[in-house]
Design a protein around this motif. Structure first.
Motif, PDB file in Angstrom:
ATOM      1  N   UNK A 140      -8.392   5.366  39.561  1.00 34.13           N
ATOM      2  CA  UNK A 140      -8.893   5.549  40.845  1.00 34.13           C
ATOM      3  C   UNK A 140      -9.515   4.427  41.645  1.00 34.13           C
ATOM      4  N   UNK A 141     -10.196   3.597  40.936  1.00 37.16           N
ATOM      5  CA  UNK A 141     -10.601   2.243  41.371  1.00 37.16           C
ATOM      6  C   UNK A 141      -9.659   1.151  41.638  1.00 37.16           C
ATOM      7  N   UNK A 142      -8.495   1.394  40.910  1.00 36.82           N
ATOM      8  CA  UNK A 142      -7.191   0.341  41.074  1.00 36.82           C
ATOM      9  C   UNK A 142      -7.583  -0.705  39.646  1.00 36.82           C
ATOM     10  N   UNK A 143      -8.517  -0.124  38.718  1.00 40.18           N
ATOM     11  CA  UNK A 143      -8.375  -1.110  37.621  1.00 40.18           C
ATOM     12  C   UNK A 143      -7.711  -0.633  36.428  1.00 40.18           C
ATOM     13  N   UNK A 144      -7.069  -1.510  35.531  1.00 41.83           N
ATOM     14  CA  UNK A 144      -6.251  -0.992  34.594  1.00 41.83           C
ATOM     15  C   UNK A 144      -7.127  -0.241  33.562  1.00 41.83           C
ATOM     16  N   UNK A 145      -6.535   0.877  32.948  1.00 41.26           N
ATOM     17  CA  UNK A 145      -7.401   1.795  31.987  1.00 41.26           C
ATOM     18  C   UNK A 145      -6.915   1.350  30.507  1.00 41.26           C
ATOM     19  N   UNK A 146      -7.963   1.662  29.648  1.00 41.06           N
ATOM     20  CA  UNK A 146      -7.491   1.644  28.164  1.00 41.06           C
ATOM     21  C   UNK A 146      -7.838   2.914  27.505  1.00 41.06           C
ATOM     22  N   UNK A 147      -8.209   4.060  28.569  1.00 39.96           N
ATOM     23  CA  UNK A 147      -8.141   5.182  27.861  1.00 39.96           C
ATOM     24  C   UNK A 147      -6.986   6.273  27.784  1.00 39.96           C
ATOM     25  N   UNK A 148      -7.104   7.034  26.996  1.00 37.20           N
ATOM     26  CA  UNK A 148      -5.930   7.834  27.159  1.00 37.20           C
ATOM     27  C   UNK A 148      -6.306   9.390  27.143  1.00 37.20           C
ATOM     28  N   UNK A 149      -5.636  10.374  27.246  1.00 39.46           N
ATOM     29  CA  UNK A 149      -5.781  11.852  27.274  1.00 39.46           C
ATOM     30  C   UNK A 149      -4.780  12.705  26.498  1.00 39.46           C
ATOM     31  N   UNK A 150      -5.232  13.767  25.955  1.00 39.84           N
ATOM     32  CA  UNK A 150      -4.294  14.534  25.421  1.00 39.84           C
ATOM     33  C   UNK A 150      -4.455  16.235  26.072  1.00 39.84           C
ATOM     34  N   UNK A 151      -3.229  16.551  26.716  1.00 41.76           N
ATOM     35  CA  UNK A 151      -3.157  17.544  27.441  1.00 41.76           C
ATOM     36  C   UNK A 151      -2.388  18.469  26.732  1.00 41.76           C
ATOM     37  N   UNK A 152      -2.861  19.912  26.660  1.00 43.04           N
ATOM     38  CA  UNK A 152      -2.337  21.063  26.024  1.00 43.04           C
ATOM     39  C   UNK A 152      -1.631  21.867  27.208  1.00 43.04           C
ATOM     40  N   UNK A 153      -0.494  21.784  27.431  1.00 40.44           N
ATOM     41  CA  UNK A 153       0.312  22.915  28.230  1.00 40.44           C
ATOM     42  C   UNK A 153      -0.133  24.249  27.961  1.00 40.44           C
ATOM     43  N   UNK A 154      -0.352  24.828  26.955  1.00 39.31           N
ATOM     44  CA  UNK A 154      -0.666  26.215  26.610  1.00 39.31           C
ATOM     45  C   UNK A 154      -1.911  26.657  27.290  1.00 39.31           C
TER      46      UNK A 154
END
Length: 326
Positions: A140-154
């Motif tokens: 959101x602040x325009x900086x590159x991210x090193x984070x990831x997320x795991x999304x569960x469609x269920x």
């Protein structure tokens, strides 16, 4: 708003008619059902939320309605045989964390939860267990991210995933078929264009640096060109736009059938291994059942890096519901 179809048989292009919305900066995504989704992007009046589908069976474009937000620079990925996930991106003024899903069964698009962080120019891949991994991008602040997320469609919920070895955006993320790993190629850390790659292996749950590309690239394209081989092509770096391409070879394994009845012998073959390398294969039920491990086997890669190993399944079917690990 025009569209064209390329025939590899004739090596010719032909008209596919007119889209409902003239657009650029969108994606054309083939669904498991064979339709081509045209999602968002830019129009003459700004970023659009409109989605339409081209169905080869009737050669027509059909409007599917609107996403929960106008989007460009988003990520799109199939999550099962009838649903396609569209996440994040930019509405033209800010990065988004919202998620939409197109369901081919009811031909509708619906909001489907949110990511923990707003992201644009990021990667998304479907993992072996059906969850979706979101990687890097601009926040959101325009900086590159090193984070990831795991999304569960269920559950429509997203949780924090393992960090990348370095921040990156504008990269390509690719789930390696027959391997289980996820490879990230190139991109930028916000200051420098990258030749580096990151490899996620689900049995470690972590990202680690892998072999770098020979040329730094951002805005590149990647595609599977054969079993165990990916191509990274084009993009740009500090020297301008790139016409070159390079390939990445990875270890992979596959079965001789898509499914097996109880007691049948399953044969697994692999390629991309180091000659003489010992490959230990463990086949387990997924989801886990009372048998746990279906069978194990060991083989030695031949001089071409290939191997073959077989085993008999237990008291259940083995195939699409099983996962292999080495």
């Amino acid at each position: 708003a025009s569209a064209e179809i390329f025939s590899p048989t004739t090596n010719l292009w032909s008209s596919a008619g007119q889209m409902n919305v003239a657009r650029y900066g969108h994606t054309a995504t083939v669904t498991p059902g064979g339709a081509v989704l045209l999602i968002g992007g830019q129009t003459g009046s700004g970023v659009t939320s409109q989605v339409e589908a081209f169905r080869p069976a009737n050669g027509a474009f059909t409007s599917l309605g609107q996403m929960s937000s106008a989007r460009t620079d988003y990520a799109v990925v199939a999550i099962d045989q009838h649903r396609t996930l569209i996440a994040g991106g930019s509405d033209g003024s800010k990065a988004l964390n919202s998620i939409d899903v197109f369901d081919a069964y009811n031909n509708q698009i619906a909001a489907f939860g949110t990511m923990q962080a707003a992201r644009r120019n990021f990667g998304a891949v479907t993992l072996m267990d059906g969850t979706v991994m979101f990687t890097g991008g601009y926040g959101g602040d325009g900086s590159a991210l090193a984070s990831t997320e795991i999304y569960n469609p269920q559950t429509q919920a997203s949780t924090a995933g393992p960090n990348l070895s370095a921040a990156r955006a504008g990269h390509q993320a690719f789930a390696l078929p027959g391997n289980g790993g996820v490879m990230l190629f190139g991109g930028t850390d916000g200051q420098n264009i990258l030749a580096t790659t990151d490899l996620y292996q689900p049995w470690t749950g972590k990202f680690a640096p892998a072999a770098p590309m020979s040329t730094a690239r951002t805005g590149l394209s990647t595609s599977l060109i054969s079993s165990g081989s990916l191509m990274a092509a084009g993009g740009k770096n500090g020297n301008g736009y790139l016409a070159g391409a390079e390939t990445y070879v990875f270890a992979n394994t596959t079965s001789d059938k898509p499914d097996y009845f109880p007691g049948q012998v399953a044969t697994f073959t692999g390629s991309g291994w180091k000659p003489g390398e010992v490959v230990a294969l463990t086949v387990t039920a997924f989801p886990t059942d009372q048998h746990g491990t279906e069978f194990t086997g060991t083989a030695v890669a031949d001089p071409t890096g290939r191997f073959s190993v077989g085993g008999r399944s237990e008291e259940r079917r083995v195939g699409k519901e099983c996962r292999s690990r080495w």
